[in-house]
Motif scaffolding. Structure first.
Motif, PDB file in Angstrom:
ATOM      1  N   MET A   1       0.776  -1.146   0.221  1.00 64.06           N
ATOM      2  CA  MET A   1       0.002   0.108  -0.059  1.00 64.06           C
ATOM      3  C   MET A   1       0.618   1.228   0.144  1.00 64.06           C
ATOM      4  O   MET A   1       1.730   1.501   0.835  1.00 64.06           O
ATOM      5  CB  MET A   1      -0.893   0.316   1.240  1.00 64.06           C
ATOM      6  N   LYS A   2       0.643   1.925  -1.010  1.00 61.63           N
ATOM      7  CA  LYS A   2       1.568   3.240  -0.942  1.00 61.63           C
ATOM      8  C   LYS A   2       1.207   4.155   0.385  1.00 61.63           C
ATOM      9  O   LYS A   2      -0.033   4.537   0.611  1.00 61.63           O
ATOM     10  CB  LYS A   2       1.058   3.942  -2.379  1.00 61.63           C
ATOM     11  N   ARG A   3       2.281   4.770   0.618  1.00 66.10           N
ATOM     12  CA  ARG A   3       2.094   5.672   1.984  1.00 66.10           C
ATOM     13  C   ARG A   3       1.238   6.944   1.554  1.00 66.10           C
ATOM     14  O   ARG A   3       0.598   7.593   2.365  1.00 66.10           O
ATOM     15  CB  ARG A   3       3.540   5.995   2.441  1.00 66.10           C
ATOM     16  N   ASP A   4       1.372   7.336   0.354  1.00 64.10           N
ATOM     17  CA  ASP A   4       0.508   8.625   0.064  1.00 64.10           C
ATOM     18  C   ASP A   4      -0.878   8.552   0.043  1.00 64.10           C
ATOM     19  O   ASP A   4      -1.706   9.529   0.256  1.00 64.10           O
ATOM     20  CB  ASP A   4       0.895   9.038  -1.438  1.00 64.10           C
ATOM     21  N   LEU A   5      -1.472   7.025   0.272  1.00 58.19           N
ATOM     22  CA  LEU A   5      -2.831   6.839   0.416  1.00 58.19           C
ATOM     23  C   LEU A   5      -3.237   7.215   1.711  1.00 58.19           C
ATOM     24  O   LEU A   5      -4.474   7.585   1.903  1.00 58.19           O
ATOM     25  CB  LEU A   5      -3.015   5.276   0.118  1.00 58.19           C
ATOM     26  N   ALA A   6      -2.361   7.482   2.700  1.00 56.38           N
ATOM     27  CA  ALA A   6      -2.730   8.164   4.060  1.00 56.38           C
ATOM     28  C   ALA A   6      -3.418   9.140   4.072  1.00 56.38           C
ATOM     29  O   ALA A   6      -4.510   9.496   4.607  1.00 56.38           O
ATOM     30  CB  ALA A   6      -1.492   8.114   4.837  1.00 56.38           C
ATOM     31  N   MET A   7      -2.944  10.081   3.107  1.00 59.66           N
ATOM     32  CA  MET A   7      -3.440  11.366   2.957  1.00 59.66           C
ATOM     33  C   MET A   7      -4.835  11.284   2.624  1.00 59.66           C
ATOM     34  O   MET A   7      -6.006  12.122   2.747  1.00 59.66           O
ATOM     35  CB  MET A   7      -2.795  12.435   1.883  1.00 59.66           C
ATOM     36  N   ALA A   8      -4.934  10.485   1.407  1.00 62.54           N
ATOM     37  CA  ALA A   8      -6.183  10.319   0.627  1.00 62.54           C
ATOM     38  C   ALA A   8      -7.430   9.776   1.772  1.00 62.54           C
ATOM     39  O   ALA A   8      -8.530  10.110   1.896  1.00 62.54           O
ATOM     40  CB  ALA A   8      -6.126   9.373  -0.396  1.00 62.54           C
ATOM     41  N   PHE A   9      -6.922   8.774   2.553  1.00 64.69           N
ATOM     42  CA  PHE A   9      -7.909   8.246   3.406  1.00 64.69           C
ATOM     43  C   PHE A   9      -8.279   9.299   4.682  1.00 64.69           C
ATOM     44  O   PHE A   9      -9.481   9.022   5.273  1.00 64.69           O
ATOM     45  CB  PHE A   9      -7.363   6.926   4.308  1.00 64.69           C
ATOM     46  N   SER A  10      -7.641  10.160   4.857  1.00 58.59           N
ATOM     47  CA  SER A  10      -7.936  11.193   6.014  1.00 58.59           C
ATOM     48  C   SER A  10      -8.845  12.222   5.348  1.00 58.59           C
ATOM     49  O   SER A  10      -9.965  12.669   5.985  1.00 58.59           O
ATOM     50  CB  SER A  10      -6.590  12.035   6.412  1.00 58.59           C
ATOM     51  N   ARG A  11      -8.786  12.253   4.003  1.00 57.53           N
ATOM     52  CA  ARG A  11      -9.731  13.061   3.417  1.00 57.53           C
ATOM     53  C   ARG A  11     -11.336  12.287   3.461  1.00 57.53           C
ATOM     54  O   ARG A  11     -12.356  13.158   3.805  1.00 57.53           O
ATOM     55  CB  ARG A  11      -9.408  13.375   2.015  1.00 57.53           C
ATOM     56  N   VAL A  12     -11.474  11.044   3.380  1.00 55.19           N
ATOM     57  CA  VAL A  12     -12.503  10.342   3.391  1.00 55.19           C
ATOM     58  C   VAL A  12     -13.250  10.442   4.813  1.00 55.19           C
ATOM     59  O   VAL A  12     -14.361  10.696   5.065  1.00 55.19           O
ATOM     60  CB  VAL A  12     -12.230   8.886   2.858  1.00 55.19           C
ATOM     61  N   THR A  13     -12.400  10.147   5.837  1.00 55.04           N
ATOM     62  CA  THR A  13     -13.073  10.375   7.247  1.00 55.04           C
ATOM     63  C   THR A  13     -13.471  11.964   7.646  1.00 55.04           C
ATOM     64  O   THR A  13     -14.422  12.097   8.214  1.00 55.04           O
ATOM     65  CB  THR A  13     -12.216   9.776   8.336  1.00 55.04           C
ATOM     66  N   GLU A  14     -12.501  12.763   7.159  1.00 56.43           N
ATOM     67  CA  GLU A  14     -13.050  14.126   7.074  1.00 56.43           C
ATOM     68  C   GLU A  14     -14.318  14.506   6.514  1.00 56.43           C
ATOM     69  O   GLU A  14     -15.248  14.829   7.038  1.00 56.43           O
ATOM     70  CB  GLU A  14     -11.950  15.028   6.618  1.00 56.43           C
ATOM     71  N   GLY A  15     -14.661  13.936   5.496  1.00 54.91           N
ATOM     72  CA  GLY A  15     -15.684  14.359   4.743  1.00 54.91           C
ATOM     73  C   GLY A  15     -17.078  13.584   5.346  1.00 54.91           C
ATOM     74  O   GLY A  15     -18.079  14.232   5.644  1.00 54.91           O
ATOM     75  N   ALA A  16     -16.831  12.572   5.617  1.00 55.98           N
ATOM     76  CA  ALA A  16     -17.911  11.685   6.365  1.00 55.98           C
ATOM     77  C   ALA A  16     -18.259  12.157   7.582  1.00 55.98           C
ATOM     78  O   ALA A  16     -19.500  12.342   8.200  1.00 55.98           O
ATOM     79  CB  ALA A  16     -17.602  10.184   6.515  1.00 55.98           C
ATOM     80  N   ALA A  17     -17.076  12.808   8.313  1.00 53.28           N
ATOM     81  CA  ALA A  17     -17.340  13.221   9.733  1.00 53.28           C
ATOM     82  C   ALA A  17     -18.221  14.596   9.697  1.00 53.28           C
ATOM     83  O   ALA A  17     -18.870  15.096  10.277  1.00 53.28           O
ATOM     84  CB  ALA A  17     -15.912  13.532  10.548  1.00 53.28           C
ATOM     85  N   LEU A  18     -17.782  15.430   8.586  1.00 58.43           N
ATOM     86  CA  LEU A  18     -18.658  16.648   8.259  1.00 58.43           C
ATOM     87  C   LEU A  18     -19.966  16.293   7.820  1.00 58.43           C
ATOM     88  O   LEU A  18     -20.925  17.094   8.336  1.00 58.43           O
ATOM     89  CB  LEU A  18     -17.811  17.466   7.191  1.00 58.43           C
ATOM     90  N   ALA A  19     -20.290  15.265   7.205  1.00 61.47           N
ATOM     91  CA  ALA A  19     -21.588  14.778   6.801  1.00 61.47           C
ATOM     92  C   ALA A  19     -22.405  14.492   8.400  1.00 61.47           C
ATOM     93  O   ALA A  19     -23.748  14.948   8.281  1.00 61.47           O
ATOM     94  CB  ALA A  19     -21.724  13.943   5.591  1.00 61.47           C
ATOM     95  N   GLY A  20     -21.914  13.598   8.936  1.00 65.78           N
ATOM     96  CA  GLY A  20     -22.559  13.127  10.185  1.00 65.78           C
ATOM     97  C   GLY A  20     -22.827  14.646  11.122  1.00 65.78           C
ATOM     98  O   GLY A  20     -23.929  14.530  11.706  1.00 65.78           O
TER      99      GLY A  20
END
Ligand code: VTB
Length: 335
Positions: free
Chosen positions: A1-20
């Motif tokens: 798993m490429k390490r740069d994916l970490a930043m992409a995944f943080s964007r995913v939980t940020e978005g879901a948290a904002l929606a919740g």
């Protein structure tokens, strides 16, 4: 798993948290969850992975989005993904603390595929790794943990969920002299706290959700802590009524189909099979682990815990979002 994916995944939980968060305190946990799921899905589909949801919002029939087996992503590394778009839908709906949006990703086969049922969990930090055994009485475990940590029992801090099923255990621990923090909900955050260098929590013990247990195992392994679990059918947790037994029997047959045995000890390594995981959690409401979202008009601030197991980096990312500038896939859910 490429390490740069970490930043992409943080964007995913940020978005879901904002929606919740948009549904905070509105008493509607399904609406909060639905919005977080949709945003999480849209953002995962913008990520360069060939992802499969292995812990999600349930089976295909009862959850339209992020069901177990769903494929997400634009193509790229093959990764398994465990999500809890809102860990604490009730906390979000009721405006209580400790709600998070959570995602763990790992190489194929990294996570135990467990049915959505209850799990008994015992979690400790790095210094007590190797001394726990959920097959032994809790007393013995707590004594072994205290010994490993080099402190007397009356200095040991155990977090558990304040649920009727734990009344006797809480009393037993208090009689042993242990300090018990009984929180209303949210055992993922409580589990992570056992491994955080700046937390006073030594142990998380209690019965909560199995999907939450597998997500916890992934992050606890990434942080070098330890965990044991055990799947329990509903009638053994919530009382042996006819309805609970009906559910419990279904859970037992799901386990049989999936080749797992309820009641049998699951070691951390059985639930999370690799250190190479990326874990991201964004706070929705304020908690001991993370700040909640603060919002002023269309500007929101989030705090995210981003952990890469491979080299054990723990990042806390504070982000400011101009919500009206987000892309159309998420805008309607967060503005
Ligand atoms: C568990 C626990 C979660 O909800 O799933 C719990 O793992 C549900 O317990 O962290 P009950 O069925 O007894 O209500 C949480 O506390 C929050 O999602």
């Amino acid at each position: 798993m490429k390490r740069d994916l970490a930043m992409a995944f943080s964007r995913v939980t940020e978005g879901a948290a904002l929606a919740g968060h948009k549904w905070l305190g509105r008493g509607d946990k399904n609406a909060a969850d639905g919005a977080a799921v949709e945003v999480m899905r849209a953002l995962l589909n913008q990520t360069e992975i060939a992802g499969e949801i292995v812990i999600g919002e349930g089976e295909i029939d009862d959850a339209p989005m992020l069901f177990i087996g769903e494929e997400v992503g634009m193509g790229g590394d093959a990764v398994d993904i465990a999500v809890d778009p809102i860990e604490g839908t009730r906390m979000t709906a009721m405006g209580q603390s400790n709600a998070l949006s959570v995602l763990a990703a790992g190489e194929k086969g990294s996570f135990l595929k467990a049915p959505d049922m209850y799990m008994e969990k015992l979690v400790v930090g790095q210094e007590a790794k190797g001394v726990i055994d959920i097959d032994k009485p809790l007393r013995e475990n707590l004594a072994a943990i205290a010994k490993a940590l080099g402190k007397p029992l009356d200095q040991l801090v155990v977090t558990t969920l304040a649920k009727p099923r734990h009344d006797n255990t809480i009393r037993e621990m208090q009689e042993m002299g242990v300090k018990v923090f009984a929180i209303p909900d949210g055992d993922v955050a409580a589990s992570i706290l056992t491994c955080m260098p700046d937390s006073e929590v030594d142990v998380m013990y209690g019965i909560g959700g199995a999907p939450e247990g597998v997500v916890s195992a992934a992050v606890i392994r990434a942080l070098g802590g330890d965990m044991n679990g055990r799947l329990l059918p509903r009638h053994e947790v919530k009382g042996d009524t006819e309805e609970n037994r009906r559910f419990g029997e279904m859970e037992i047959s799901r386990c049989a189909e999936m080749g797992i045995e309820p009641g049998k000890k699951l070691r951390m390594e059985d639930m999370a099979r690799s250190d190479n995981v990326i874990f991201s959690a964004t706070g929705i409401t304020k908690g001991d682990l993370l700040n909640g979202i603060s919002r002023k008009g269309n500007i929101a601030t989030t705090e995210t815990l981003l952990i890469r197991g491979k080299c054990r980096t723990i990042r806390r990312i504070s982000s400011t979002h101009y919500l009206d500038r987000k892309d159309d896939a998420v805008k309607g859910h967060i503005l």
